[in-house]
Design an enzyme around this catalytic site. Structure first.
Site: not given
Length: 325
Positions: A129, A131, A153
């Site tokens: 990801s 992120e 996450y």
């Protein structure tokens, strides 16, 4: 002699990416297996919408249980495994950090170890990801940009990335991570902000007296088109050597831009219907996130054709959307 069709196992087949990847692999002649946590087909709506539910061999698997993972690997005996499972909401990861870490990091480790024990020649794709990079501060992150996770996450995805890296280097396995930035489609779950914006705006346009409540409008994200991103996943497993790739459009837009565009498409002024609520503020939200997919373009021949302005109309008309686009 006719060549045997390849077989793929998609862990997390019921999600947005699982559905699109299934459709793509079926079009390539693959035999597709998919895993879910729950029995029954009540949660397989994405596969039904894509018209492929009967073309995917669906089985249950608990990614956090090694024996469960090994048994599915053994039963399916795949050429390729795509690990797309795990808790997928950044916001929810602050509420359920233990489940998030376990389902993503431990799930990835179990898949790697099961493949190592059963057949080291299985090619493994891990869903990373954008992120992982945290706030990219106005720049586009590439494969050499340091990770700086800002949520449970993201921390889980970084852990999974390093597990993949370790198994590739330690055991010579073909395992790679696709570091995908935000990618959308009509199959996106309603709790994701893009789908929330669009579904609420359509309600308002239809005459419902509701408001759209959001947290922060000045965050910026790199939004791509999910069907294009799953093709990049497949391309990563077709090379001679396993490498990690950033997949992104290279263009970031603010959430305000996204909201404004959606409401404008429906003939409305967003300022009349949007309310800011502290309820939707995250403890540590990324202000700017953008990716640089130059390496994927050079090595894989992959390049996105759709960006935010192209994606929004396709999501607005989701009840009529041509899923082959």
């Amino acid at each position: 002699m006719k060549q045997k069709n390849k077989k793929a196992l998609i862990c997390g087949v019921s999600g947005q990416d699982g559905g699109w990847l299934s459709k793509f692999l079926i079009s390539k002649g693959y035999e597709v297996w998919g895993t879910t946590r729950k029995k029954g087909d009540a949660h397989l709506g994405n596969l039904r919408q894509l018209g492929i539910q009967n073309q995917v061999m669906v089985t249950t698997m608990n990614p956090e249980n090694y024996q469960s993972v090994f048994e599915v690997i053994k039963a399916s005996s795949p050429d390729e495994v795509y690990y797309l499972a795990g808790q997928s909401s950044v916001g929810m990861s602050f509420v359920e950090p233990v489940e998030t870490i376990s389902s993503i990091a431990l799930g990835t480790l179990n898949v790697l170890e099961a493949c190592r024990k059963y057949d080291k020649n299985i090619r493994i794709y891990n869903a990373g990801s954008g992120e992982c990079f945290g706030d990219t501060k106005g720049r586009a992150a590439n494969e050499n940009t340091p990770f700086k996770p800002q949520s449970p996450y993201a921390a889980a995805k970084v852990s999974a990335y390093w597990f993949v890296n370790s198994y590739r280097e330690s055991y010579g396995m073909y395992a790679c991570t696709g570091i995908l930035f935000n990618h959308e489609s009509p199959l996106r779950p309603k709790h994701f902000v893009t789908q929330k914006v669009i579904s609420t705006a359509r309600q308002i346009a239809g005459g419902d007296h509701v408001h759209l409540e959001l947290g922060c409008l000045d965050i910026s994200r790199d939004w791509g088109w999910a069907p294009e991103y799953v093709e990049a996943m497949w391309l990563m497993l077709q090379k001679d050597n396993a490498e990690d790739y950033v997949i992104a459009t290279g263009v970031a837009n603010s959430l305000e831009d996204f909201v404004c565009t959606v409401f404008k498409q429906l003939g409305m002024d967003w300022k009349e219907y949007v309310k800011i609520s502290n309820e939707f503020h995250r403890p540590n939200d990324i202000r700017y996130s953008c990716g640089d997919a130059t390496k994927a373009n050079i090595n894989l021949g992959w390049k996105p054709s759709k960006r935010m302005k192209d994606i929004i109309p396709l999501m607005i008309k989701k009840n009529k959307v041509n899923y082959n686009e």
